[in-house]
Design an enzyme around this catalytic site. Structure first.
Site, PDB file in Angstrom:
ATOM      1  N   GLU A 101       0.853  -1.198   0.000  1.00 34.13           N
ATOM      2  CA  GLU A 101       0.000   0.000   0.000  1.00 34.13           C
ATOM      3  C   GLU A 101       0.889   1.249   0.000  1.00 34.13           C
ATOM      4  O   GLU A 101       2.014   1.213   0.522  1.00 34.13           O
ATOM      5  CB  GLU A 101      -0.902  -0.069   1.253  1.00 34.13           C
ATOM      6  CG  GLU A 101      -1.780   1.113   1.533  1.00 34.13           C
ATOM      7  CD  GLU A 101      -2.884   1.346   0.513  1.00 34.13           C
ATOM      8  OE1 GLU A 101      -2.530   1.621  -0.655  1.00 34.13           O
ATOM      9  OE2 GLU A 101      -4.068   1.313   0.890  1.00 34.13           O
ATOM     10  N   ASP A 102       0.375   2.325  -0.567  1.00 31.79           N
ATOM     11  CA  ASP A 102       1.155   3.570  -0.573  1.00 31.79           C
ATOM     12  C   ASP A 102       1.148   4.237   0.802  1.00 31.79           C
ATOM     13  O   ASP A 102       2.178   4.667   1.302  1.00 31.79           O
ATOM     14  CB  ASP A 102       0.659   4.550  -1.661  1.00 31.79           C
ATOM     15  CG  ASP A 102      -0.829   4.867  -1.553  1.00 31.79           C
ATOM     16  OD1 ASP A 102      -1.547   4.222  -0.745  1.00 31.79           O
ATOM     17  OD2 ASP A 102      -1.284   5.764  -2.286  1.00 31.79           O
ATOM     18  N   ASP A 105      -3.574   5.731   6.454  1.00 31.53           N
ATOM     19  CA  ASP A 105      -3.944   6.990   7.107  1.00 31.53           C
ATOM     20  C   ASP A 105      -4.823   6.632   8.317  1.00 31.53           C
ATOM     21  O   ASP A 105      -4.313   6.330   9.385  1.00 31.53           O
ATOM     22  CB  ASP A 105      -4.659   7.853   6.053  1.00 31.53           C
ATOM     23  CG  ASP A 105      -4.986   9.250   6.508  1.00 31.53           C
ATOM     24  OD1 ASP A 105      -4.762   9.555   7.686  1.00 31.53           O
ATOM     25  OD2 ASP A 105      -5.479  10.065   5.703  1.00 31.53           O
ATOM     26  N   PHE A 155      -0.667  16.175   4.510  1.00 32.06           N
ATOM     27  CA  PHE A 155      -1.115  15.615   3.244  1.00 32.06           C
ATOM     28  C   PHE A 155       0.087  15.552   2.306  1.00 32.06           C
ATOM     29  O   PHE A 155       0.805  16.526   2.145  1.00 32.06           O
ATOM     30  CB  PHE A 155      -2.236  16.460   2.625  1.00 32.06           C
ATOM     31  CG  PHE A 155      -2.802  15.805   1.406  1.00 32.06           C
ATOM     32  CD1 PHE A 155      -3.696  14.749   1.534  1.00 32.06           C
ATOM     33  CD2 PHE A 155      -2.410  16.193   0.141  1.00 32.06           C
ATOM     34  CE1 PHE A 155      -4.193  14.098   0.416  1.00 32.06           C
ATOM     35  CE2 PHE A 155      -2.904  15.546  -0.984  1.00 32.06           C
ATOM     36  CZ  PHE A 155      -3.796  14.505  -0.846  1.00 32.06           C
ATOM     37  N   ARG A 168       1.294  12.165  -8.974  1.00 32.34           N
ATOM     38  CA  ARG A 168       1.782  10.782  -8.812  1.00 32.34           C
ATOM     39  C   ARG A 168       3.149  10.589  -9.446  1.00 32.34           C
ATOM     40  O   ARG A 168       3.920   9.733  -9.036  1.00 32.34           O
ATOM     41  CB  ARG A 168       0.819   9.788  -9.480  1.00 32.34           C
ATOM     42  CG  ARG A 168      -0.524   9.663  -8.817  1.00 32.34           C
ATOM     43  CD  ARG A 168      -1.251   8.424  -9.344  1.00 32.34           C
ATOM     44  NE  ARG A 168      -2.687   8.462  -9.100  1.00 32.34           N
ATOM     45  CZ  ARG A 168      -3.274   8.098  -7.974  1.00 32.34           C
ATOM     46  NH1 ARG A 168      -2.561   7.697  -6.954  1.00 32.34           N
ATOM     47  NH2 ARG A 168      -4.578   8.151  -7.840  1.00 32.34           N
TER      48      ARG A 168
END
Ligand code: IMP
Length: 183
Positions: A101-102, A105, A155, A168
């Site tokens: 997963e990137d 959160d 963020f 990206r």
């Protein structure tokens, strides 16, 4: 260096060289942990595509790779509404699964995804995330085994992560600069 994406200004937080070094170490650890196994790496699109590409190059045991898609995010605030998983048609029964997963959160996406993956009766499930925001985490995730970087509740974009679909392609990871609101 500062960059602008739509209404937000970002500054560099993690350079590609740093990211690569950390991924190399995770790869070494995985090669040991899965020495006698043939794990299936399950990348979560879109955000994990660059991370997966770099990580898999550090893996020298036998491994398979597949991708799925699950999205829960609109703009820059977690909506908490997780949509469905797309592409989970790979046979994961009795397999050792590594979810790639990137970013984790709140952990809501991962919680949902884990539920779906366990339905396939894998032998084991571990998670490898590029980024983790520990202060935002609202769910316990014991499967979270490999974390490249823990970051504050900023963020971030770049290296696969987006802001409204943009950013990206940035090589480094950038964090949004908080502009104090005018009074
Ligand atoms: P969670 O369900 O709250 O853990 O959110 C996970 C998903 O939200 C990730 O897979 C990302 O797609 C997205 N996300 C969370 N934080 C960020 C961020 O800082 N930048 C870009 N996307 C993010």
């Amino acid at each position: 260096m500062k960059i602008q994406i739509e209404d937000k200004e970002f500054e560099c937080m993690l350079e590609y060289d740093q990211i690569k070094k950390r991924i190399r170490l995770i790869g070494i650890q995985m090669n040991v942990d899965y020495e006698e196994k043939v794990p299936v790496f399950v990348g979560v699109l879109n955000g994990s595509f660059i991370f997966m590409a770099d990580l898999i190059k550090e893996i020298d045991i036998s491994a398979e790779i597949t991708f799925i898609k699950v999205s829960s995010y609109e703009g820059d605030a977690s909506s908490g509404l997780v949509k469905k998983v797309i592409g989970l048609d790979y046979d994961l029964k009795n397999r050792d699964v590594i979810i790639v997963e990137d970013i984790v959160d709140t952990g809501a996406t991962m919680g949902f995804l884990l539920e779906e993956i366990y339905k396939h009766k894998p032998a084991s499930v571990r998670i490898c995330t590029l980024l983790l925001k520990p202060d935002a985490l609202q769910h316990e995730i014991p499967e979270l085994t490999y974390t490249a970087f823990e970051i504050p509740n900023d963020f971030v974009v770049g290296y696969g992560l987006d802001y409204n679909g943009l950013g990206r392609n940035l090589k480094d990871i950038y964090r949004a600069i908080h502009v104090p609101s005018e009074t």
